[in-house]
Design an enzyme around this catalytic site. Structure first.
Site, short mmCIF file in Angstrom:
data_model
loop_
_atom_site.label_atom_id
_atom_site.label_comp_id
_atom_site.label_asym_id
_atom_site.label_seq_id
_atom_site.Cartn_x
_atom_site.Cartn_y
_atom_site.Cartn_z
N VAL A 73 25.11 42.36 13.79
CA VAL A 73 24.04 41.56 13.23
C VAL A 73 22.92 41.55 14.26
CG1 VAL A 73 23.36 39.21 12.55
CG2 VAL A 73 25.57 40.13 11.84
N GLU A 104 39.54 45.68 16.08
CA GLU A 104 39.69 45.42 17.50
C GLU A 104 38.37 44.84 18.00
OE1 GLU A 104 38.76 49.81 19.34
OE2 GLU A 104 40.76 49.41 18.59
N ASN A 109 34.23 38.96 23.79
CA ASN A 109 33.35 38.66 22.66
C ASN A 109 33.85 37.41 21.92
OD1 ASN A 109 31.57 38.65 20.53
ND2 ASN A 109 31.79 40.83 20.08
N TYR A 116 36.38 35.88 13.43
CA TYR A 116 37.54 36.52 12.84
C TYR A 116 38.65 35.50 12.58
CZ TYR A 116 35.12 40.73 14.45
OH TYR A 116 34.19 41.71 14.68
#
Length: 152
Positions: A73, A104, A109, A116
């Site tokens: 994004v 993955e 991050n 997720y």
């Protein structure tokens, strides 16, 4: 505000590459995007807001499983739910017999990991020293999966 998610077109690649280069320390080169556009096992889409490309995903789907290969994004729009919108779109486009989605993610991050997990992905494992880093050394890749099978 006008939003649209549609399949990636060749004319989108330059905008996607700009987003990729700003969002990732080790971005995909242009040919990594273009070679996946004409393959029947790949799913891909861009998110447009007011006719401007703001994000995209690429995934593969084969033998009842899907893998998210890349999602990005625009850095100026991160944290506004656009990544979730793209992931939900991907899941909605999967074949009925697809049972799991794998991905993955860099261990560092944290925003992506939170996204997720919020969407139901769970960590399966870790690939030590998988990703190159801008600093010396390497970084772990965390492996995640989302089961699409309904439980009763």
């Amino acid at each position: 505000m006008t939003e649209l998610i549609r399949a990636i077109q060749e004319t989108d690649l330059a905008s996607m590459l700009r987003i990729e280069q700003a969002a990732h320390s080790h971005p995909w080169p242009l040919n990594q995007f273009s070679k996946r556009l004409d393959c029947s096992r790949h799913l891909h889409a861009v998110l447009l807001i007011e006719n401007k490309i703001c994000g995209y995903y690429l995934a593969s789907e084969v033998a009842g499983e899907a893998e998210l290969l890349n999602i990005s994004v625009d850095t100026s729009l991160q944290g506004k739910g656009l990544g979730a919108k793209l992931l939900k779109h991907l899941i909605s486009k999967l074949k009925a017999d697809t049972s799991e989605v794998f991905l993955e993610v860099r261990a560092s991050n944290v925003p992506a990991i939170k996204l997720y997990e919020k969407l139901g992905f769970h960590q399966l494992g870790c690939r030590p020293n998988y990703y190159p880093c801008t600093k010396q050394g390497r970084e772990d890749a965390l492996l995640y999966a989302l089961s699409l099978l309904e439980t009763t």
